[in-house]
Design an enzyme around this catalytic site. Structure first.
Site, PDB file in Angstrom:
ATOM      1  CB  THR A  78      -2.312  24.463  26.740  1.00  0.00           C
ATOM      2  OG1 THR A  78      -1.008  24.755  25.618  1.00  0.00           O
ATOM      3  CG2 THR A  78      -3.127  23.822  26.640  1.00  0.00           C
ATOM      4  CG  ASP A 199       0.589  26.344  21.473  1.00  0.00           C
ATOM      5  OD1 ASP A 199       0.847  27.236  22.212  1.00  0.00           O
ATOM      6  OD2 ASP A 199       0.678  25.453  21.908  1.00  0.00           O
ATOM      7  CG  ASP A 246      -4.097  28.287  25.634  1.00  0.00           C
ATOM      8  OD1 ASP A 246      -3.855  29.648  25.010  1.00  0.00           O
ATOM      9  OD2 ASP A 246      -3.649  26.856  25.842  1.00  0.00           O
TER      10      ASP A 246
END
Length: 416
Positions: A78, A199, A246
């Protein structure tokens, strides 16, 4: 949530006042370059857009540009990749080489350590886009982004907030819309908007789980709020909206662990990071023992950092540990000591940080606005190219970077 520089102070769960603000005059596209809003959906895999949980995202993609995939930078984590997106530099060059790392002068960095995250010395090996925007006389607003809590190069965004996971997706969107309501000479030219819910759900329950789909739907509703808010302000067709992630995510579990202690004496190792990518320092006098890790093992390969495959573009920064062990997709590298420390935590069912060539690590890229073609699908490209694209959209002078704007020119309208 405390009010800081450029912050709006609201109780948890309350809507921000900008949601009901009257729309300002329509943005005049030929006066200055259109604003750019960079949205990150952390952990959203490129192929998730086809799962049906994100109709707003799919509609924006269908009316704009979508990449088949965007290749993250190594390691596919990340903090390194978010800083790459706003600097155009590989992690080896911008210095945020992992979510956790060590520096001979600064000590230990962790993404969960606010003191370290707010220390500009960790970030000063690069210049993020919001600094360049402001140094060139324009304004920026950062609704969460790694690096934004520190005065990088001595500069903070005009508007920013310290990361707080309790701030809901809708509140984050309303903050951005509030910035768009500012008078033209105060309105940010560059805005970031970050969502972490997908996430978290994928780490806890795995990619493709019902919980991950629910998190995707939650974020999509926030995107719908953003799109609707921009339309009500007469701005949707004059703002360049870039939506990325990401990295992707792959399924893992407690039955797919590689224990370093089973390979070498743990006393020989100084373990900096574990997980898909283990970073290992060598204890004094133990180089020969540590060297037994090198090479291919079942479900893992280890290298000295200077011997990493060149395609990773990683290993020259002093913050990269001496030995790196990369697990195969779905596997994780750990130690018995680490397992003992984390014994009361539930096992992760999804993870990232693997080889960036893995399709499972493929990141999202969608763009819409006056600069972009309509209904276009472009081939995979590396995420270092996002920075020169944003620089071009903002019509500013960028910093030295590793990207190639030529890779992304085909997604733009002629003359954009």
């Amino acid at each position: 949530m405390a009010a800081l520089s450029g912050c709006i102070d609201v109780p948890d769960g309350a809507p921000l006042p900008s949601a009901a603000a009257p729309p300002p005059p329509a943005y005049v596209a030929d006066a200055v370059p259109p604003p750019v809003i960079l949205v990150s959906i952390d952990g959203f895999r490129a192929d998730q857009i086809d799962r049906g949980a994100t109709p707003t995202l799919a509609a924006v993609a269908a009316d704009g540009v979508r990449a088949k995939s965007m290749r993250p930078s190594f390691p596919s984590l990340t903090f390194p990749n978010h800083y790459t997106l706003v600097t155009g530099l590989y992690p080896d060059h911008h210095g945020i080489v992992n979510n956790a790392m060590e520096d001979a002068e600064l000590g230990v960095f962790s993404m969960n350590d606010h003191t370290a995250v707010a220390d500009a010395r960790w970030w000063n090996q690069a210049t993020p886009l919001w600094v360049s925007v402001q140094e060139q006389g324009r304004h920026s607003g950062v609704m969460f982004w790694p690096g934004s809590e520190a005065p990088v190069q001595g500069v903070r965004p005009d508007h920013w907030q310290p990361f707080d996971a309790k701030v809901t997706p809708d509140q984050r969107v309303d903050t951005v819309l509030g910035w768009m309501d500012l008078p033209g000479d105060q309105r940010p030219s560059f805005i970031t908007l970050y969502f972490d819910q997908v996430d978290h759900a994928e780490h806890e329950k795995g990619p493709g789980s019902a919980q991950a789909d629910a998190a995707s739907a939650l974020v999509d509703r926030a995107l719908a709020r953003l799109v609707d808010g921009l339309k009500r302000r007469g701005l949707f067709d004059t703002v360049n909206l870039v939506i990325v992630s990401d990295h992707g995510m792959t399924a893992t579990g407690p039955d797919r662990r590689i224990i370093l202690d089973d390979l070498v004496d743990p006393a020989a190792l100084h373990v900096v990071t574990t997980g898909p990518l283990a970073g290992i320092g060598v204890a004094p006098g133990q180089a020969a023992v540590a060297a037994r890790l090198l090479g291919r093992h079942e479900h893992m390969e280890c290298w000295r950092k200077q011997d990493l495959p060149t395609r990773f573009r990683y290993g020259t920064n002093d913050r990269v540990p001496a030995i790196l062990c990369l697990a195969d997709d779905g596997w994780e590298v750990t130690t018995r000591a680490t397992l003992e420390r984390n014994k009361d935590k539930p096992a992760s069912l999804g993870d990232h940080g693997y080889d960036t060539a893995s399709p499972a690590m493929g990141a999202l890229f969608v763009a819409h606005g006056p600069a972009f073609r309509r209904g276009a699908v472009v081939p995979e490209f590396p995420n270092v190219d996002v920075y020169p694209l944003l620089v071009r959209l903002l019509a500013i002078e960028g910093e030295r970077n590793d990207g190639h704007v030529e890779d992304v020119l085909p997604m733009l309208q002629p003359g954009a």
